[in-house]
Design an enzyme around this catalytic site. Sequence first.
Site, PDB file in Angstrom:
ATOM      1  N   LYS A 220      46.249  29.614  34.087  1.00  0.00           N
ATOM      2  CA  LYS A 220      46.619  30.239  35.359  1.00  0.00           C
ATOM      3  C   LYS A 220      46.675  29.179  36.457  1.00  0.00           C
ATOM      4  CE  LYS A 220      44.650  33.430  38.789  1.00  0.00           C
ATOM      5  NZ  LYS A 220      43.481  34.290  39.093  1.00  0.00           N
ATOM      6  N   ASP A 225      45.209  31.693  46.578  1.00  0.00           N
ATOM      7  CA  ASP A 225      45.294  33.145  46.412  1.00  0.00           C
ATOM      8  C   ASP A 225      44.710  33.851  47.632  1.00  0.00           C
ATOM      9  OD1 ASP A 225      45.517  35.716  45.506  1.00  0.00           O
ATOM     10  OD2 ASP A 225      43.838  35.586  44.104  1.00  0.00           O
ATOM     11  N   LYS A 232      42.619  39.607  50.648  1.00  0.00           N
ATOM     12  CA  LYS A 232      41.190  39.380  50.454  1.00  0.00           C
ATOM     13  C   LYS A 232      40.483  39.293  51.812  1.00  0.00           C
ATOM     14  CE  LYS A 232      41.696  36.429  46.326  1.00  0.00           C
ATOM     15  NZ  LYS A 232      40.912  37.202  45.357  1.00  0.00           N
ATOM     16  N   ASP A 243      41.823  28.606  42.357  1.00  0.00           N
ATOM     17  CA  ASP A 243      42.377  29.622  41.468  1.00  0.00           C
ATOM     18  C   ASP A 243      43.387  29.039  40.483  1.00  0.00           C
ATOM     19  OD1 ASP A 243      42.020  32.234  40.703  1.00  0.00           O
ATOM     20  OD2 ASP A 243      43.599  33.032  41.972  1.00  0.00           O
ATOM     21  N   ASP A 302      46.428  41.641  44.446  1.00  0.00           N
ATOM     22  CA  ASP A 302      45.377  40.644  44.230  1.00  0.00           C
ATOM     23  C   ASP A 302      45.015  40.515  42.752  1.00  0.00           C
ATOM     24  OD1 ASP A 302      43.592  38.688  44.976  1.00  0.00           O
ATOM     25  OD2 ASP A 302      41.966  40.081  45.411  1.00  0.00           O
ATOM     26  N   GLU A 304      47.018  39.331  40.550  1.00  0.00           N
ATOM     27  CA  GLU A 304      48.284  38.620  40.300  1.00  0.00           C
ATOM     28  C   GLU A 304      48.218  37.664  39.126  1.00  0.00           C
ATOM     29  OE1 GLU A 304      45.956  35.463  41.526  1.00  0.00           O
ATOM     30  OE2 GLU A 304      46.008  37.471  42.388  1.00  0.00           O
ATOM     31  N   ARG A 306      47.109  37.929  36.123  1.00  0.00           N
ATOM     32  CA  ARG A 306      47.556  38.504  34.844  1.00  0.00           C
ATOM     33  C   ARG A 306      49.079  38.662  34.788  1.00  0.00           C
ATOM     34  NH1 ARG A 306      43.686  43.444  35.757  1.00  0.00           N
ATOM     35  NH2 ARG A 306      42.616  41.703  36.757  1.00  0.00           N
TER      36      ARG A 306
END
Length: 451
Positions: A220, A225, A232, A243, A302, A304, A306
């Site tokens: 990933k 993010d 968030k 991230d 959020d 995202e 996956r």
Amino acid sequence: MSAPGTGMVEVRVRRGGPGAARAEMLLVPVAEGQVKTALGKLDRPLRAPLGRRARATGFRGKAEETLVHHGERAVALLGLGPAPVGLDAWRRAGARARQEAERERARRAGAYLGEAAAEAAAAFVEGFQLAGYRFAAYLSDAQGRPRVQAATPRFLAERVAALARDIRGLEAAAWTPSRIATEGLTGLLAVARGSREEPRFIRLRWAGPGARQRVVLVGKGITFDSGGLSLKPPKSMETMKYDMAGGAAVIGAVAAAARLGLPVDVTGLVPATENLPGGRAQKPGDVIRFLNGKTVEVLNTDAEGRLILADALALASRAKPDAIIDLATLTGSCRVALGTLFAGVMGNDERLVAKLIAAGRAAGEPTWQLPLVREYREELKSPIADLKNVGGEAGTITAALFLEEFVDGVPWAHVDIAGPAFTDKDLPHAPRGGTGFGVRLLVRYLRDAAG
């Protein structure tokens, strides 16, 4: 071991007793209850005062115990804990050895490891090297040049290209939005819509000579993010530049496999983008049709990671490798469940999961298996699409079940590194910040897979 304060150090191995380690500081690992035996190997001028100090302080060689003696030269006794001493104890002792050598400002340190096995000696040296890492790239420099530096998808791709130029046999490419669209990687494009920064789909490959195993690693690569429109809280954004830790670990592992010349065919896939709430950002309620034909209703922007991993997993499955392994800082619930020292591992193949657990144990990057509970698949049902991108309370498990929907006929494992990818305090082997968790685990797995 020379120049302890400069990151990676030169290591030389010599046969002989403690006298063979010509250095300003001598480092001696000691198993619990074996102080007398360890001191018996030292020169007589050191033996008596160290013995008195050990008795006076109650030093027994327990794990994390350290005794430093200053005489003709400094000596540090490093507790290993009870026998049999595991590799991680040797690794942690090596890290403490580095810290003690730096405190003494020793330019050259010598370690007497006695009759330690080769793997134990390697773990000690590994810990010594890891403890020297410092990230100082953004500290003010002598010229005080004004600059703003961000980690963006393009920056990540440029670093990978530089690695490929530096490492012979390492292939690298970075797809731009037009190629990403042509390949049908719709999850990556959807997440990227809210940012002015273009996404990149990074591919790198090492085809080792005589390779019998083909492995695809997926990481990933969310370089920042914000949560997108499902924004968030500000405090939760402070560490979100990490991230992309899964992508970084995959890049590091493939590069290491190439540097080591491992006889394995390994491909790394890193979908990289920012997740921001710009005017074109994807919205809760949007539906994405993926490469394998499945549709996903986006209920939380959020969740995202996956979505971009789904693209890479579907693409990897088409190549029918022997194994697919993905790494991601995917769920906060995994950090809640396992804390900051263990990663969660799940998969559709028990043998692959067992190999990763064993590799992590040997490399000092432990994992804990969580179940893929089939009943929880119901939580991912959508009334308007094949899936929705968030499930119920078992967030780590439902996230893995979501990813499994994009793996077709290939042994696969998912490693959630949300806990150990970042530390907010100094560890023996890593300073505060990104830890690089996953690189050693993957390299160990690849080494074992290569036979």
